[in-house]
Write a protein that holds these residues in place. Sequence first.
Motif, PDB file in Angstrom:
ATOM      1  N   GLN A  86       0.855  -1.151  -0.054  1.00  0.00           N
ATOM      2  CA  GLN A  86       0.289  -0.026  -0.074  1.00  0.00           C
ATOM      3  C   GLN A  86       0.800   1.256   0.027  1.00  0.00           C
ATOM      4  O   GLN A  86       0.511   2.217  -0.789  1.00  0.00           O
ATOM      5  N   TRP A  87       1.921   1.264   0.984  1.00  0.00           N
ATOM      6  CA  TRP A  87       2.916   2.319   1.075  1.00  0.00           C
ATOM      7  C   TRP A  87       3.491   2.819  -0.665  1.00  0.00           C
ATOM      8  O   TRP A  87       3.526   3.653  -0.949  1.00  0.00           O
ATOM      9  N   LEU A  88       3.969   1.702  -1.041  1.00  0.00           N
ATOM     10  CA  LEU A  88       4.454   1.559  -2.602  1.00  0.00           C
ATOM     11  C   LEU A  88       3.416   2.293  -3.560  1.00  0.00           C
ATOM     12  O   LEU A  88       3.868   3.192  -4.415  1.00  0.00           O
ATOM     13  N   ALA A  89       2.445   1.539  -3.387  1.00  0.00           N
ATOM     14  CA  ALA A  89       1.249   2.318  -4.483  1.00  0.00           C
ATOM     15  C   ALA A  89       1.031   3.756  -4.200  1.00  0.00           C
ATOM     16  O   ALA A  89       0.608   4.458  -4.922  1.00  0.00           O
ATOM     17  N   ASP A  90       0.847   3.853  -2.975  1.00  0.00           N
ATOM     18  CA  ASP A  90       0.518   5.602  -2.488  1.00  0.00           C
ATOM     19  C   ASP A  90       1.855   6.392  -3.255  1.00  0.00           C
ATOM     20  O   ASP A  90       1.680   7.397  -3.779  1.00  0.00           O
ATOM     21  N   GLN A  91       3.232   5.825  -3.111  1.00  0.00           N
ATOM     22  CA  GLN A  91       4.229   6.396  -3.534  1.00  0.00           C
ATOM     23  C   GLN A  91       3.981   6.610  -4.914  1.00  0.00           C
ATOM     24  O   GLN A  91       4.480   7.729  -5.613  1.00  0.00           O
ATOM     25  N   ARG A  92       3.819   5.424  -5.892  1.00  0.00           N
ATOM     26  CA  ARG A  92       3.661   5.669  -7.182  1.00  0.00           C
ATOM     27  C   ARG A  92       2.735   6.586  -7.704  1.00  0.00           C
ATOM     28  O   ARG A  92       3.069   7.293  -8.624  1.00  0.00           O
ATOM     29  N   ALA A  93       1.602   6.617  -7.185  1.00  0.00           N
ATOM     30  CA  ALA A  93       0.438   7.467  -7.286  1.00  0.00           C
ATOM     31  C   ALA A  93       1.065   9.029  -7.284  1.00  0.00           C
ATOM     32  O   ALA A  93       0.451   9.823  -7.932  1.00  0.00           O
ATOM     33  N   LEU A  94       1.739   9.168  -5.983  1.00  0.00           N
ATOM     34  CA  LEU A  94       2.312  10.552  -5.764  1.00  0.00           C
ATOM     35  C   LEU A  94       3.039  10.932  -7.187  1.00  0.00           C
ATOM     36  O   LEU A  94       2.960  12.154  -7.723  1.00  0.00           O
ATOM     37  N   TRP A  95       4.180  10.052  -7.149  1.00  0.00           N
ATOM     38  CA  TRP A  95       5.215  10.336  -8.333  1.00  0.00           C
ATOM     39  C   TRP A  95       4.493  10.327  -9.679  1.00  0.00           C
ATOM     40  O   TRP A  95       4.978  11.143 -10.642  1.00  0.00           O
ATOM     41  N   GLU A  96       3.387   9.632  -9.839  1.00  0.00           N
ATOM     42  CA  GLU A  96       2.924   9.595 -11.272  1.00  0.00           C
ATOM     43  C   GLU A  96       2.193  10.954 -11.413  1.00  0.00           C
ATOM     44  O   GLU A  96       2.309  11.497 -12.537  1.00  0.00           O
ATOM     45  N   ALA A  97       1.392  11.268 -10.570  1.00  0.00           N
ATOM     46  CA  ALA A  97       0.988  12.526 -10.526  1.00  0.00           C
ATOM     47  C   ALA A  97       1.941  13.855 -10.765  1.00  0.00           C
ATOM     48  O   ALA A  97       1.626  14.858 -11.443  1.00  0.00           O
ATOM     49  N   ARG A  98       3.012  13.735 -10.165  1.00  0.00           N
ATOM     50  CA  ARG A  98       3.853  14.851 -10.242  1.00  0.00           C
ATOM     51  C   ARG A  98       4.718  14.680 -11.782  1.00  0.00           C
ATOM     52  O   ARG A  98       4.610  15.817 -12.381  1.00  0.00           O
ATOM     53  N   THR A  99       4.774  13.669 -12.200  1.00  0.00           N
ATOM     54  CA  THR A  99       5.371  13.436 -13.572  1.00  0.00           C
ATOM     55  C   THR A  99       4.403  14.062 -14.514  1.00  0.00           C
ATOM     56  O   THR A  99       4.707  14.620 -15.478  1.00  0.00           O
ATOM     57  N   ASP A 100       3.066  13.659 -14.356  1.00  0.00           N
ATOM     58  CA  ASP A 100       2.058  13.937 -15.252  1.00  0.00           C
ATOM     59  C   ASP A 100       1.926  15.326 -15.248  1.00  0.00           C
ATOM     60  O   ASP A 100       1.750  16.178 -16.380  1.00  0.00           O
ATOM     61  N   ARG A 101       2.039  16.221 -14.042  1.00  0.00           N
ATOM     62  CA  ARG A 101       1.954  17.745 -14.187  1.00  0.00           C
ATOM     63  C   ARG A 101       3.165  18.249 -14.704  1.00  0.00           C
ATOM     64  O   ARG A 101       3.073  19.159 -15.622  1.00  0.00           O
ATOM     65  N   LEU A 102       4.437  17.518 -14.548  1.00  0.00           N
ATOM     66  CA  LEU A 102       5.539  18.114 -15.233  1.00  0.00           C
ATOM     67  C   LEU A 102       5.179  18.074 -16.703  1.00  0.00           C
ATOM     68  O   LEU A 102       5.689  19.026 -17.530  1.00  0.00           O
ATOM     69  N   ALA A 103       4.771  16.781 -17.223  1.00  0.00           N
ATOM     70  CA  ALA A 103       4.742  16.558 -18.870  1.00  0.00           C
ATOM     71  C   ALA A 103       3.677  17.683 -19.228  1.00  0.00           C
ATOM     72  O   ALA A 103       3.692  18.015 -20.470  1.00  0.00           O
ATOM     73  N   ALA A 104       2.532  18.074 -18.261  1.00  0.00           N
ATOM     74  CA  ALA A 104       1.691  18.999 -19.024  1.00  0.00           C
ATOM     75  C   ALA A 104       2.182  20.348 -18.975  1.00  0.00           C
ATOM     76  O   ALA A 104       1.987  21.258 -19.890  1.00  0.00           O
ATOM     77  N   PHE A 105       3.049  20.592 -17.915  1.00  0.00           N
ATOM     78  CA  PHE A 105       3.864  22.097 -18.212  1.00  0.00           C
ATOM     79  C   PHE A 105       4.737  22.063 -19.050  1.00  0.00           C
ATOM     80  O   PHE A 105       4.908  23.235 -19.759  1.00  0.00           O
ATOM     81  N   VAL A 106       5.467  20.983 -19.484  1.00  0.00           N
ATOM     82  CA  VAL A 106       6.501  20.969 -20.619  1.00  0.00           C
ATOM     83  C   VAL A 106       5.571  21.048 -21.975  1.00  0.00           C
ATOM     84  O   VAL A 106       6.106  21.867 -22.672  1.00  0.00           O
TER      85      VAL A 106
END
Length: 118
Positions: A86-106
């Motif tokens: 569960q902790w790993l899934a939460d971390q993955r979701a957090l980082w995927e959201a961050r990379t999605d925002r970065l991709a949208a910004f770029v």
Amino acid sequence: MSQAVDLASLSGVFYALADPTRRAIVSTLGRGPETVSALAAPFAMALPSFMKHLQVLERSGLIRSRKTGRVRTCELVPQPLSDAQQWLADQRALWEARTDRLAAFVEALHQEEQSHDE
């Protein structure tokens, strides 16, 4: 985080799983309880050294053992693995959201540059 996980316990679980011998023991116990002698058989190490691995797994809460006569049997305790997953899934979701925002910004920057170049 979707549910509270005790980070100290989680550290113990990841420490226990950091060793390939202990991961192999956990994998074996995933198929069902085993005696210590059956668990130790595939490993080329003295029994006292193997018992240290079992102690680490027990301290982390990943396994429990019981003694009946002279035979000690170990079994997997699934909850600590579920907590780690569960902790790993939460971390993955957090980082995927961050990379999605970065991709949208770029992408937005790229579109802005292209509109200025036209």
